[in-house]
Motif scaffolding. Structure first.
Motif, PDB file in Angstrom:
ATOM      1  N   UNK A 138       0.854  -1.176   0.000  1.00 31.21           N
ATOM      2  CA  UNK A 138       0.000   0.000   0.000  1.00 31.21           C
ATOM      3  C   UNK A 138       0.898   1.237   0.000  1.00 31.21           C
ATOM      4  N   UNK A 139       0.300   2.358  -0.308  1.00 27.65           N
ATOM      5  CA  UNK A 139       1.065   3.604  -0.282  1.00 27.65           C
ATOM      6  C   UNK A 139       1.346   4.005   1.159  1.00 27.65           C
ATOM      7  N   UNK A 140       2.449   4.702   1.354  1.00 28.25           N
ATOM      8  CA  UNK A 140       2.797   5.156   2.691  1.00 28.25           C
ATOM      9  C   UNK A 140       1.746   6.129   3.209  1.00 28.25           C
ATOM     10  N   UNK A 141       1.579   6.145   4.505  1.00 29.73           N
ATOM     11  CA  UNK A 141       0.632   7.059   5.125  1.00 29.73           C
ATOM     12  C   UNK A 141      -0.636   6.397   5.614  1.00 29.73           C
ATOM     13  N   UNK A 142      -0.930   5.186   5.140  1.00 27.75           N
ATOM     14  CA  UNK A 142      -2.174   4.547   5.572  1.00 27.75           C
ATOM     15  C   UNK A 142      -2.156   4.227   7.063  1.00 27.75           C
ATOM     16  N   UNK A 143      -0.935   4.105   7.612  1.00 25.89           N
ATOM     17  CA  UNK A 143      -0.823   3.746   9.023  1.00 25.89           C
ATOM     18  C   UNK A 143      -1.349   4.839   9.952  1.00 25.89           C
ATOM     19  N   UNK A 148       1.280  16.460 -15.442  1.00 26.25           N
ATOM     20  CA  UNK A 148       2.029  15.451 -14.683  1.00 26.25           C
ATOM     21  C   UNK A 148       1.118  14.706 -13.718  1.00 26.25           C
ATOM     22  N   UNK A 149       1.636  13.652 -13.062  1.00 26.60           N
ATOM     23  CA  UNK A 149       0.839  12.986 -12.027  1.00 26.60           C
ATOM     24  C   UNK A 149       0.402  13.978 -10.959  1.00 26.60           C
ATOM     25  N   UNK A 150      -0.752  13.717 -10.382  1.00 23.34           N
ATOM     26  CA  UNK A 150      -1.251  14.617  -9.346  1.00 23.34           C
ATOM     27  C   UNK A 150      -0.503  14.413  -8.026  1.00 23.34           C
ATOM     28  N   UNK A 151       0.065  13.201  -7.843  1.00 24.91           N
ATOM     29  CA  UNK A 151       0.864  12.918  -6.653  1.00 24.91           C
ATOM     30  C   UNK A 151       1.708  11.667  -6.893  1.00 24.91           C
ATOM     31  N   UNK A 152       2.875  11.614  -6.277  1.00 26.61           N
ATOM     32  CA  UNK A 152       3.728  10.423  -6.312  1.00 26.61           C
ATOM     33  C   UNK A 152       3.994   9.999  -4.872  1.00 26.61           C
ATOM     34  N   UNK A 153       3.704   8.723  -4.569  1.00 21.49           N
ATOM     35  CA  UNK A 153       3.741   8.251  -3.186  1.00 21.49           C
ATOM     36  C   UNK A 153       4.556   6.955  -3.101  1.00 21.49           C
ATOM     37  N   UNK A 154       5.472   6.839  -2.111  1.00 16.28           N
ATOM     38  CA  UNK A 154       6.201   5.573  -1.948  1.00 16.28           C
ATOM     39  C   UNK A 154       5.270   4.443  -1.534  1.00 16.28           C
ATOM     40  N   UNK A 155       5.607   3.244  -1.966  1.00 15.70           N
ATOM     41  CA  UNK A 155       4.806   2.055  -1.688  1.00 15.70           C
ATOM     42  C   UNK A 155       5.578   1.125  -0.758  1.00 15.70           C
ATOM     43  N   UNK A 156       4.914   0.660   0.307  1.00 12.09           N
ATOM     44  CA  UNK A 156       5.526  -0.233   1.287  1.00 12.09           C
ATOM     45  C   UNK A 156       4.703  -1.505   1.463  1.00 12.09           C
ATOM     46  N   UNK A 157       5.329  -2.497   2.062  1.00  8.54           N
ATOM     47  CA  UNK A 157       4.650  -3.692   2.570  1.00  8.54           C
ATOM     48  C   UNK A 157       4.253  -3.395   4.018  1.00  8.54           C
ATOM     49  N   UNK A 158       3.049  -3.834   4.422  1.00  6.55           N
ATOM     50  CA  UNK A 158       2.557  -3.574   5.772  1.00  6.55           C
ATOM     51  C   UNK A 158       2.276  -4.889   6.495  1.00  6.55           C
TER      52      UNK A 158
END
Length: 231
Positions: free
Chosen positions: A76-81, A184-194
């Motif tokens: 998932x993208x970072x920040x969901x936590x 351009x993209x509206x946002x670019x977000x790092x993706x992590x394993x949770x």
């Protein structure tokens, strides 16, 4: 690479009981094959197996946060936590997720989320990135990307927002010839394993493994293969 693997085996011996870990993932997300390859390898180095359970986005994040029969979120993208506080991000970037606007109009100027406030927007249920980005906009939310595209094609919304990978995947074909993926993209977000916090003892181990795989080039090689398959 052999010496690094040997060190990891010393740190986390395979005499640990072998378990199967089930991770939920957004159904039909284009990223699943790549993330599965990386995490099957990572957990395999600890002597464990991985099973992926594909679900609608909102359902996936709900059960992974509850720990209801699953052990976390495949990616998932970072920040969901910040919202789903039982999920712990493994701090190794699997990729960056570009989020794009798709519209029949190619004249909309994209300069961040504020630039689409005056439009009727469609997003997908359970996707934290678009939930945060469209806060205050009251977007129309649906369960699948196909439903998003159907809304856009039938002029129920002016534009939709989804990941670039899914935009490219779902806008192929003559029926979508009038749609534009805006840049351009509206946002670019790092993706992590949770991982669910119930596996607190596992978290430092899988973090160390993924960092080693990153240094060894396994993750970047897997991502290159993924990109070639989706050109």
């Amino acid at each position: 690479m052999k010496s690094a693997t040997l060190c990891l085996l010393i740190l986390f011996p395979l005499s640990l009981s072998a378990d199967e870990f089930t991770f939920s993932a957004i159904k039909n997300a284009s990223f699943i094959g790549y993330a599965s390859e990386v995490l099957v390898e990572a957990y395999g180095r600890l002597g464990h197996t991985v099973k992926v359970l594909e679900l609608p986005a909102a359902r996936s994040i709900f059960i992974s946060n509850e720990g209801a029969g699953v052990d976390g979120e495949l990616f998932r993208v970072s920040g969901i936590e910040t919202k789903f506080q039982n999920l712990v991000p493994i701090p190794v970037t699997l990729s960056f997720s570009d989020w794009v606007v798709v519209s029949k109009s190619n004249t909309i100027k994209i300069e961040g989320w504020h630039s689409i406030k005056s439009f009727v927007v469609g997003t997908r249920l359970g996707v934290v990135t678009t939930d945060i980005g469209t806060k205050g906009m009251e977007p129309t939310k649906v369960n699948t990307n196909k439903q998003l595209l159907k809304m856009l094609l039938s002029d129920r919304v002016d534009l939709i927002v989804l990941s670039k990978n899914n935009a490219l995947k779902h806008t192929q074909g003559i029926e979508h010839k009038n749609l534009h993926i805006l840049q351009p993209p509206i946002q670019s977000v790092p993706v992590y394993h949770f991982v669910h916090k119930k596996h607190a003892r596992l978290i430092p181990k899988i973090t160390t493994i993924l960092k080693a795989m990153q240094q060894q080039g396994f993750i970047s090689d897997a991502y290159s293969r993924y990109q070639k398959r989706h050109r």
